[in-house]
Motif scaffolding. Sequence first.
Motif, PDB file in Angstrom:
ATOM      1  N   ALA A 154       3.425 -33.499 -10.121  1.00  0.00           N
ATOM      2  CA  ALA A 154       3.707 -32.118  -9.739  1.00  0.00           C
ATOM      3  C   ALA A 154       3.849 -31.918  -8.239  1.00  0.00           C
ATOM      4  O   ALA A 154       4.393 -30.910  -7.793  1.00  0.00           O
ATOM      5  N   GLY A 155       3.387 -32.882  -7.426  1.00  0.00           N
ATOM      6  CA  GLY A 155       3.563 -32.785  -5.982  1.00  0.00           C
ATOM      7  C   GLY A 155       5.025 -32.750  -5.582  1.00  0.00           C
ATOM      8  O   GLY A 155       5.364 -32.270  -4.489  1.00  0.00           O
ATOM      9  N   LEU A 156       5.907 -33.241  -6.449  1.00  0.00           N
ATOM     10  CA  LEU A 156       7.343 -33.214  -6.193  1.00  0.00           C
ATOM     11  C   LEU A 156       7.830 -31.792  -5.944  1.00  0.00           C
ATOM     12  O   LEU A 156       8.639 -31.540  -5.050  1.00  0.00           O
ATOM     13  N   ILE A 161       9.113 -26.467  -1.608  1.00  0.00           N
ATOM     14  CA  ILE A 161       9.016 -25.013  -1.776  1.00  0.00           C
ATOM     15  C   ILE A 161       8.046 -24.415  -0.757  1.00  0.00           C
ATOM     16  O   ILE A 161       8.307 -23.351  -0.173  1.00  0.00           O
ATOM     17  N   LEU A 162       6.941 -25.110  -0.510  1.00  0.00           N
ATOM     18  CA  LEU A 162       5.962 -24.614   0.464  1.00  0.00           C
ATOM     19  C   LEU A 162       6.226 -25.149   1.872  1.00  0.00           C
ATOM     20  O   LEU A 162       5.484 -24.831   2.799  1.00  0.00           O
ATOM     21  N   GLY A 163       7.262 -25.974   2.008  1.00  0.00           N
ATOM     22  CA  GLY A 163       7.600 -26.501   3.331  1.00  0.00           C
ATOM     23  C   GLY A 163       6.582 -27.472   3.873  1.00  0.00           C
ATOM     24  O   GLY A 163       6.346 -27.527   5.084  1.00  0.00           O
ATOM     25  N   LEU A 164       5.976 -28.294   3.000  1.00  0.00           N
ATOM     26  CA  LEU A 164       4.978 -29.258   3.454  1.00  0.00           C
ATOM     27  C   LEU A 164       5.649 -30.378   4.242  1.00  0.00           C
ATOM     28  O   LEU A 164       6.757 -30.812   3.905  1.00  0.00           O
ATOM     29  N   PRO A 165       5.015 -30.860   5.284  1.00  0.00           N
ATOM     30  CA  PRO A 165       5.598 -31.944   6.091  1.00  0.00           C
ATOM     31  C   PRO A 165       5.912 -33.167   5.230  1.00  0.00           C
ATOM     32  O   PRO A 165       5.156 -33.507   4.318  1.00  0.00           O
ATOM     33  N   GLY A 166       7.007 -33.817   5.539  1.00  0.00           N
ATOM     34  CA  GLY A 166       7.385 -35.032   4.816  1.00  0.00           C
ATOM     35  C   GLY A 166       8.178 -34.801   3.557  1.00  0.00           C
ATOM     36  O   GLY A 166       8.483 -35.749   2.836  1.00  0.00           O
ATOM     37  N   SER A 167       8.544 -33.557   3.267  1.00  0.00           N
ATOM     38  CA  SER A 167       9.336 -33.255   2.060  1.00  0.00           C
ATOM     39  C   SER A 167      10.814 -33.276   2.429  1.00  0.00           C
ATOM     40  O   SER A 167      11.429 -32.227   2.671  1.00  0.00           O
ATOM     41  N   GLN A 168      11.391 -34.459   2.484  1.00  0.00           N
ATOM     42  CA  GLN A 168      12.762 -34.635   2.975  1.00  0.00           C
ATOM     43  C   GLN A 168      13.735 -34.830   1.824  1.00  0.00           C
ATOM     44  O   GLN A 168      14.456 -35.826   1.751  1.00  0.00           O
ATOM     45  N   TYR A 169      13.730 -33.886   0.898  1.00  0.00           N
ATOM     46  CA  TYR A 169      14.619 -33.972  -0.257  1.00  0.00           C
ATOM     47  C   TYR A 169      14.909 -32.567  -0.791  1.00  0.00           C
ATOM     48  O   TYR A 169      14.169 -31.613  -0.523  1.00  0.00           O
ATOM     49  N   ASP A 170      16.000 -32.485  -1.531  1.00  0.00           N
ATOM     50  CA  ASP A 170      16.432 -31.234  -2.147  1.00  0.00           C
ATOM     51  C   ASP A 170      16.153 -31.327  -3.645  1.00  0.00           C
ATOM     52  O   ASP A 170      16.724 -32.164  -4.344  1.00  0.00           O
ATOM     53  N   GLY A 207     -19.864 -25.815   4.274  1.00  0.00           N
ATOM     54  CA  GLY A 207     -19.346 -27.165   4.505  1.00  0.00           C
ATOM     55  C   GLY A 207     -19.227 -28.028   3.266  1.00  0.00           C
ATOM     56  O   GLY A 207     -19.380 -29.255   3.349  1.00  0.00           O
ATOM     57  N   VAL A 208     -18.971 -27.410   2.117  1.00  0.00           N
ATOM     58  CA  VAL A 208     -18.801 -28.190   0.868  1.00  0.00           C
ATOM     59  C   VAL A 208     -17.613 -29.139   1.031  1.00  0.00           C
ATOM     60  O   VAL A 208     -16.517 -28.734   1.427  1.00  0.00           O
ATOM     61  N   ARG A 209     -17.830 -30.420   0.700  1.00  0.00           N
ATOM     62  CA  ARG A 209     -16.795 -31.443   0.898  1.00  0.00           C
ATOM     63  C   ARG A 209     -16.036 -31.709  -0.412  1.00  0.00           C
ATOM     64  O   ARG A 209     -16.618 -32.188  -1.384  1.00  0.00           O
ATOM     65  N   PHE A 210     -14.749 -31.399  -0.395  1.00  0.00           N
ATOM     66  CA  PHE A 210     -13.867 -31.631  -1.547  1.00  0.00           C
ATOM     67  C   PHE A 210     -13.105 -32.945  -1.339  1.00  0.00           C
ATOM     68  O   PHE A 210     -12.608 -33.213  -0.244  1.00  0.00           O
ATOM     69  N   GLY A 211     -12.982 -33.731  -2.397  1.00  0.00           N
ATOM     70  CA  GLY A 211     -12.197 -34.953  -2.330  1.00  0.00           C
ATOM     71  C   GLY A 211     -10.814 -34.739  -2.926  1.00  0.00           C
ATOM     72  O   GLY A 211     -10.655 -34.017  -3.914  1.00  0.00           O
ATOM     73  N   ALA A 212      -9.795 -35.366  -2.324  1.00  0.00           N
ATOM     74  CA  ALA A 212      -8.418 -35.237  -2.815  1.00  0.00           C
ATOM     75  C   ALA A 212      -7.596 -36.438  -2.373  1.00  0.00           C
ATOM     76  O   ALA A 212      -8.015 -37.219  -1.507  1.00  0.00           O
ATOM     77  N   HIS A 213      -6.422 -36.546  -2.955  1.00  0.00           N
ATOM     78  CA  HIS A 213      -5.537 -37.669  -2.650  1.00  0.00           C
ATOM     79  C   HIS A 213      -4.804 -37.455  -1.326  1.00  0.00           C
ATOM     80  O   HIS A 213      -4.823 -38.306  -0.440  1.00  0.00           O
ATOM     81  N   ALA A 214      -4.089 -36.329  -1.225  1.00  0.00           N
ATOM     82  CA  ALA A 214      -3.296 -36.035  -0.033  1.00  0.00           C
ATOM     83  C   ALA A 214      -3.032 -34.541   0.017  1.00  0.00           C
ATOM     84  O   ALA A 214      -3.158 -33.833  -0.997  1.00  0.00           O
ATOM     85  N   VAL A 215      -2.643 -34.041   1.181  1.00  0.00           N
ATOM     86  CA  VAL A 215      -2.258 -32.634   1.311  1.00  0.00           C
ATOM     87  C   VAL A 215      -1.043 -32.391   0.406  1.00  0.00           C
ATOM     88  O   VAL A 215      -0.071 -33.137   0.445  1.00  0.00           O
ATOM     89  N   GLY A 216      -1.148 -31.355  -0.422  1.00  0.00           N
ATOM     90  CA  GLY A 216      -0.052 -31.037  -1.338  1.00  0.00           C
ATOM     91  C   GLY A 216      -0.233 -31.609  -2.726  1.00  0.00           C
ATOM     92  O   GLY A 216       0.459 -31.202  -3.662  1.00  0.00           O
ATOM     93  N   HIS A 217      -1.141 -32.569  -2.889  1.00  0.00           N
ATOM     94  CA  HIS A 217      -1.420 -33.104  -4.231  1.00  0.00           C
ATOM     95  C   HIS A 217      -2.064 -32.005  -5.076  1.00  0.00           C
ATOM     96  O   HIS A 217      -2.814 -31.174  -4.552  1.00  0.00           O
ATOM     97  N   PRO A 218      -1.803 -31.956  -6.388  1.00  0.00           N
ATOM     98  CA  PRO A 218      -2.419 -30.915  -7.227  1.00  0.00           C
ATOM     99  C   PRO A 218      -3.931 -30.843  -7.124  1.00  0.00           C
ATOM    100  O   PRO A 218      -4.506 -29.754  -7.170  1.00  0.00           O
ATOM    101  N   TYR A 220      -5.687 -31.536  -4.451  1.00  0.00           N
ATOM    102  CA  TYR A 220      -5.941 -30.882  -3.164  1.00  0.00           C
ATOM    103  C   TYR A 220      -5.699 -29.378  -3.267  1.00  0.00           C
ATOM    104  O   TYR A 220      -6.537 -28.566  -2.840  1.00  0.00           O
ATOM    105  N   VAL A 221      -4.564 -28.991  -3.825  1.00  0.00           N
ATOM    106  CA  VAL A 221      -4.211 -27.564  -3.907  1.00  0.00           C
ATOM    107  C   VAL A 221      -5.196 -26.822  -4.806  1.00  0.00           C
ATOM    108  O   VAL A 221      -5.601 -25.695  -4.504  1.00  0.00           O
ATOM    109  N   THR A 222      -5.605 -27.449  -5.910  1.00  0.00           N
ATOM    110  CA  THR A 222      -6.561 -26.800  -6.815  1.00  0.00           C
ATOM    111  C   THR A 222      -7.896 -26.577  -6.111  1.00  0.00           C
ATOM    112  O   THR A 222      -8.533 -25.517  -6.256  1.00  0.00           O
TER     113      THR A 222
END
Length: 373
Positions: A154-156, A161-170, A207-218, A220-222
């Motif tokens: 779903a990160g695709l 749409i949100l203009g996240l860095p590194g999204s170099q595709y249409d 300061g609750v620490r959340f773990g995630a894969h990368a910025v924009g990953h579901p 992370y967003v959740t």
Amino acid sequence: IVENASIFGGDRRVCRISRRAGWRAKRVATRNTAGTKPCGGKKHAAAWSDSGRLNGPCSFTVVVKAFIGQSTAASAAGVEDFYKGKTIRILRGGGPGGSGEFQTRALMRVLEKHIPGHPNLLLVFVSGAAGRKAANMIYSSTPPDGLTIGSIGAGLVVGPILGLPGSQYDLDKFIYLGSTDSGDPYVFYTKADAGWDNLAKLQAASGVRFGAHAVGHPVYVTGRMIAYLLGLKEPRFVTGFTGPEIYIAMERGELDAHATGAARFVIEKPEYIEKKLVHLHATLTVPKGRHHPKFANLPEFSSFAKTDRERKLLDMFRAFQYPRWPFIFPPGTPQEPVRIIRDAMRKSFADPEFRVEFTKLMGDPPAPLTGEE
């Protein structure tokens, strides 16, 4: 051929087809001893000339049938030849061990047998930017030859749409082949030894620490979403993990909280629930109203939304998650491989073996989407 049927005996184009197909048409036509051929319950003259041409009212029908038979056989052989002896790479937009790998493998085991020519399927992991690195590769540096398929997640959808860095595709230029699932409920939990056994204690913490894969990953967003809706104080989002690594970091005390796919969580870490090693706080239903049965008693994210804008934000995120595991071809891929793989995907989704394999690996039955959908 049809346009020239009335001048069949004299038109050079049709006569050339007639001569080439003549020897096959001779075998198809059944002549009686008087040199006539039964057709539609009547007898018509259908004599062969010395040159090998079939003459008479039935000649056009016989030759066209013979010609179509040759074309159909050639077409079937051509479809099988396209992938025979070849290898199709599947670029998995993420690391090994997570939900993305398991849903891809569930499909691969069935897809291979439904592709004419039975090519080899090779899974290649491309980690980075929640699948956007793999999407960029498919979009701009992968030959559109039908031999590379992207399996992104779903990160695709979220990135451009949100203009996240590194999204170099249409998004509109990718060719969509299907998705193994549509929607995926999420569950939000914290470590039990942190002591946040209710929402009031969690909201009082800092300061609750959340773990995630990368910025924009579901994942992370959740996590960002629930932290925002609950008004958590200075939450921290630690990225760079694969799915299994998040659990290791939780157990080492490096992370406090995690929002993840409910079905995989149940089969990956059943001991977390059975031994009460975590506190379960909330669930996000995707699509709206689709609960995982183990977490149906938890409050839904939308119950924490205070404004119409926040409710619309949740609906937008659910929409991002709906094509859960899209499989794609690069822009410009010819229609023939697109047609072949889409058809193979449809057959795979209808194959009982896929449903069994997906449910075993992912914890929930699939709700697939075709490429057209």
